[in-house]
Design an enzyme around this catalytic site. Structure first.
Site, PDB file in Angstrom:
ATOM      1  CE  LYS A  13      -2.425  -0.839   3.778  1.00 55.91           C
ATOM      2  NZ  LYS A  13      -1.815  -2.122   4.185  1.00 55.91           N
ATOM      3  NE  ARG A  88      -4.619  -1.277   9.992  1.00 51.61           N
ATOM      4  CZ  ARG A  88      -3.537  -0.714   9.467  1.00 51.61           C
ATOM      5  NH1 ARG A  88      -3.582   0.507   9.011  1.00 51.61           N
ATOM      6  NH2 ARG A  88      -2.416  -1.391   9.398  1.00 51.61           N
ATOM      7  NE  ARG A 127       7.277  -2.843   6.362  1.00 54.01           N
ATOM      8  CZ  ARG A 127       5.974  -2.576   6.389  1.00 54.01           C
ATOM      9  NH1 ARG A 127       5.384  -2.086   5.327  1.00 54.01           N
ATOM     10  NH2 ARG A 127       5.261  -2.813   7.464  1.00 54.01           N
ATOM     11  NE  ARG A 133       6.021  -0.418  10.502  1.00 58.30           N
ATOM     12  CZ  ARG A 133       4.864  -0.409   9.869  1.00 58.30           C
ATOM     13  NH1 ARG A 133       4.752   0.208   8.704  1.00 58.30           N
ATOM     14  NH2 ARG A 133       3.813  -1.018  10.377  1.00 58.30           N
ATOM     15  NE  ARG A 144       1.900  -4.906  11.418  1.00 55.84           N
ATOM     16  CZ  ARG A 144       3.013  -4.810  10.690  1.00 55.84           C
ATOM     17  NH1 ARG A 144       4.122  -5.448  11.047  1.00 55.84           N
ATOM     18  NH2 ARG A 144       3.023  -4.088   9.594  1.00 55.84           N
TER      19      ARG A 144
HETATM   20  P1  AMP Z   1       0.575   0.503   9.200  1.00 56.65           P
HETATM   21  O1  AMP Z   1       1.724   1.438   9.057  1.00 56.65           O
HETATM   22  O2  AMP Z   1      -0.597   0.880   8.329  1.00 56.65           O
HETATM   23  O3  AMP Z   1       0.973  -0.948   9.034  1.00 56.65           O
HETATM   24  O4  AMP Z   1       0.032   0.659  10.704  1.00 56.65           O
HETATM   25  C1  AMP Z   1       0.858   0.319  11.799  1.00 56.65           C
HETATM   26  C2  AMP Z   1       0.014   0.211  13.057  1.00 56.65           C
HETATM   27  O5  AMP Z   1      -0.616   1.469  13.318  1.00 56.65           O
HETATM   28  C3  AMP Z   1      -1.123  -0.794  12.994  1.00 56.65           C
HETATM   29  O6  AMP Z   1      -0.695  -2.119  13.287  1.00 56.65           O
HETATM   30  C4  AMP Z   1      -2.064  -0.240  14.051  1.00 56.65           C
HETATM   31  O7  AMP Z   1      -1.616  -0.541  15.365  1.00 56.65           O
HETATM   32  C5  AMP Z   1      -1.917   1.273  13.865  1.00 56.65           C
HETATM   33  N1  AMP Z   1      -2.907   1.794  12.894  1.00 56.65           N
HETATM   34  C6  AMP Z   1      -2.674   2.368  11.688  1.00 56.65           C
HETATM   35  N2  AMP Z   1      -3.817   2.716  11.083  1.00 56.65           N
HETATM   36  C7  AMP Z   1      -4.822   2.353  11.925  1.00 56.65           C
HETATM   37  C8  AMP Z   1      -6.235   2.422  11.856  1.00 56.65           C
HETATM   38  N3  AMP Z   1      -6.880   2.930  10.794  1.00 56.65           N
HETATM   39  N4  AMP Z   1      -6.939   1.935  12.916  1.00 56.65           N
HETATM   40  C9  AMP Z   1      -6.328   1.425  14.002  1.00 56.65           C
HETATM   41  N5  AMP Z   1      -5.000   1.312  14.107  1.00 56.65           N
HETATM   42  C10 AMP Z   1      -4.239   1.770  13.088  1.00 56.65           C
END
Ligand code: AMP
Length: 189
Positions: A13, A88, A127, A133, A144
């Protein structure tokens, strides 16, 4: 152009969002990036969010909705935006629908990128070697992906019903996938 990029962790993404934002001249809003910036800044929001993020759990819906309510009203969102990692959950999607109504805006397309679980794990582990991260390790990656299946996958049906969903295979060369996405969006619009 207002787009949502939907798909599991590791499907690409973020990579595709970078390319699509240039193509359509719109802002890229990654809720993961916004939350990581809050953590880096040491804000109250960041401190609260970190406990969920480190466990691979979702940050509560009300926090995300308030954060995006404010963000979508910023001037740089006027010409359109690409949402990456939001919504999400079904409550987030419903909250976004209400928010868009209040702003008198509508979405143009929801792009769901797909890849199989083994490929996602392979990419996320790779990654993790360079991303820095803390959630790119095997135990949290599995968590996740499970959270995605149970809480986020239902959004595919939710947006299918709106007629805005396009599904795109997320396996292949990066430019080739971008081309598939653009063609799918053009076909819909
Ligand atoms: P990402 O960078 O999109 O993989 O997001 C990393 C982490 O941020 C996720 O595992 C969640 O803990 C949190 N997060 C990001 N976007 C959301 C969302 N829309 N709702 C809830 N948690 C989020």
């Amino acid at each position: 152009m207002r787009l949502i990029l939907l798909g599991p962790p590791g499907v690409g993404k973020g990579t595709q969002a970078q390319r699509l934002k240039d193509h359509y001249s719109i802002v890229h809003l990654s809720t993961g990036d916004i939350l990581r910036a809050e953590i880096a800044a040491g804000s109250e929001l960041g401190k609260h969010a970190q406990t969920f993020m480190d466990e691979g759990e979702l940050v509560p819906d009300d926090i995300l909705l308030e954060m995006m309510n404010q963000r979508l009203q910023q001037p740089d969102c006027r010409e359109g935006y690409l949402l990456d990692g939001f919504p999400r959950t079904i409550p987030q999607a419903e909250g976004l629908t209400n928010l868009l109504q209040a702003l008198d805006q509508s979405l143009d397309a929801v792009v769901a990128l797909t890849a199989d679980r083994e490929e996602l794990i392979r990419r996320l582990l790779l990654r993790g070697k360079t991303s820095g991260r803390t959630d790119d390790n095997l135990a949290v990656i599995r968590q996740r992906l499970d959270v995605y299946q149970t809480q986020t996958q239902p959004l595919v049906d939710y947006y299918q019903r709106t007629g805005l969903l396009v599904e795109v295979n997320g396996i292949g060369d990066i430019p080739e996938i971008t081309e598939r996405i653009i063609q799918a969006i053009e076909a819909l619009c």
